[in-house]
Design a protein around this motif. Structure first.
Motif, PDB file in Angstrom:
ATOM      1  N   CYS A 293      -8.622  -4.460  -8.420  1.00  0.00           N
ATOM      2  CA  CYS A 293      -9.867  -4.483  -7.652  1.00  0.00           C
ATOM      3  C   CYS A 293      -9.918  -3.308  -6.676  1.00  0.00           C
ATOM      4  CB  CYS A 293     -10.001  -5.801  -6.897  1.00  0.00           C
ATOM      5  SG  CYS A 293     -11.597  -6.044  -6.083  1.00  0.00           S
ATOM      6  N   GLY A 294      -8.779  -2.965  -6.090  1.00  0.00           N
ATOM      7  CA  GLY A 294      -8.743  -1.875  -5.115  1.00  0.00           C
ATOM      8  C   GLY A 294      -9.054  -0.513  -5.705  1.00  0.00           C
ATOM      9  N   GLY A 295      -8.968  -0.395  -7.030  1.00  0.00           N
ATOM     10  CA  GLY A 295      -9.251   0.869  -7.676  1.00  0.00           C
ATOM     11  C   GLY A 295     -10.717   1.058  -8.027  1.00  0.00           C
ATOM     12  N   ARG A 296     -11.576   0.121  -7.648  1.00  0.00           N
ATOM     13  CA  ARG A 296     -13.003   0.210  -7.964  1.00  0.00           C
ATOM     14  C   ARG A 296     -13.781   0.761  -6.766  1.00  0.00           C
ATOM     15  NH1 ARG A 296     -13.234  -3.374 -12.371  1.00  0.00           N
ATOM     16  NH2 ARG A 296     -11.083  -3.825 -12.940  1.00  0.00           N
ATOM     17  N   THR A 297     -15.040   1.073  -6.990  1.00  0.00           N
ATOM     18  CA  THR A 297     -15.892   1.529  -5.898  1.00  0.00           C
ATOM     19  C   THR A 297     -16.164   0.383  -4.933  1.00  0.00           C
ATOM     20  OG1 THR A 297     -17.982   0.949  -6.976  1.00  0.00           O
ATOM     21  CG2 THR A 297     -17.030   3.118  -7.497  1.00  0.00           C
ATOM     22  N   ASP A 298     -16.662   0.697  -3.750  1.00  0.00           N
ATOM     23  CA  ASP A 298     -16.977  -0.338  -2.760  1.00  0.00           C
ATOM     24  C   ASP A 298     -17.961  -1.351  -3.330  1.00  0.00           C
ATOM     25  OD1 ASP A 298     -15.356   1.113  -1.117  1.00  0.00           O
ATOM     26  OD2 ASP A 298     -16.917   1.698   0.309  1.00  0.00           O
TER      27      ASP A 298
END
Length: 251
Positions: free
Chosen positions: A17-22
């Motif tokens: 999840c942390g690798g996705r856009t805001d």
């Protein structure tokens, strides 16, 4: 006086999840809650009665004391898991959404005596263990191995021993793979399952021995403890009769 309540714990986390856009993270956070609540509604689990701890892309809950683990755990592992898999697939089909991102979920289930009156959450080893299983190398390897899978489940030894192995219900004990988990100087035996896929085909890398037990022999973070033949299994002093399964996706 410290008191303990015997409770079922469920925890879920979204892969990468942390690798996705805001914007994608916001959509995935919403999807995490909505898919779990949708699955609970479909099997008549009262998620409004769950006590929750939310951590961005993760959710941890303990379920009410009633109707009790012998009802709740088979329901979670069978009907709830099926409905959750369907709900995640529905989320992943909405590609027209401008903030869409594929959701893949790691899920862990544990049961044990829980301290419910901590000043900042639920203290104790049983509150920590499911998160350690959820974030462990074996379940991450499962999602890396089976790229078409949206969901992977890992359950504690207690859940497998006292509920899964006692049957009936789905998944069958032979559909789980016993793995060794080493996380933050703690070691656990756990059981891994991926809907629609044969986890016995996984190749899990070896790890170095834990730093707190230098005299012990090397142990794999996700060592394959047994490969169980489909169908009935026999228990004898904690052991399982084993046989090799053919490779490939389950039909």
């Amino acid at each position: 006086m410290v008191t303990h309540d015997y409770r079922v714990l469920l925890t879920a986390d979204i892969e990468n999840c942390g690798g996705r856009t805001d914007a994608q993270q916001r959509t995935l956070q919403s999807g995490l809650i909505s898919t779990i609540e949708t699955a609970a509604d479909r099997v008549q689990l009262d998620h409004g009665a769950w006590e929750r701890q939310v951590g961005g892309d993760s959710l941890t809950v303990h379920l009410p004391a009633e109707p009790g683990p012998f009802v709740t755990i088979p329901l979670l592992l069978d009907q709830f898991l099926t409905e959750l898999d369907v709900a995640i697939a529905a989320h992943n089909s909405r590609r027209s959404d401008p903030t869409w991102a594929r959701m893949r979920m790691r899920l862990a289930v544990h049961v044990g005596p829980l301290q419910l009156d901590g000043a900042a959450g639920w203290p104790g080893q049983h509150a920590v263990q499911p998160a350690r299983l959820r974030d462990s190398a074996p379940i991450r390897t499962a999602l890396d191995t089976f790229r078409d899978a949206d969901l992977a489940l890992i359950v504690s030894r207690e859940v497998f021993r006292d509920y899964v192995s006692q049957g009936p219900g789905r998944p069958r004990p032979s559909e789980f793979l016993e793995v060794a988990v080493a996380e933050k100087k703690q070691e656990y035996t756990a059981y891994l399952y991926v809907p629609h896929f044969d986890v016995h085909d996984m190749e899990i890398p070896e790890s170095q021995p834990s730093s707190d037990t230098p005299s012990s022999p090397p142990r794999s973070i996700g060592s394959i403890k047994n490969r169980v033949k489909r169908g009935d299994i026999l228990f004898a002093q904690g052991d399982i009769n084993v046989a090799r399964e053919p490779k490939g996706k389950k039909k």
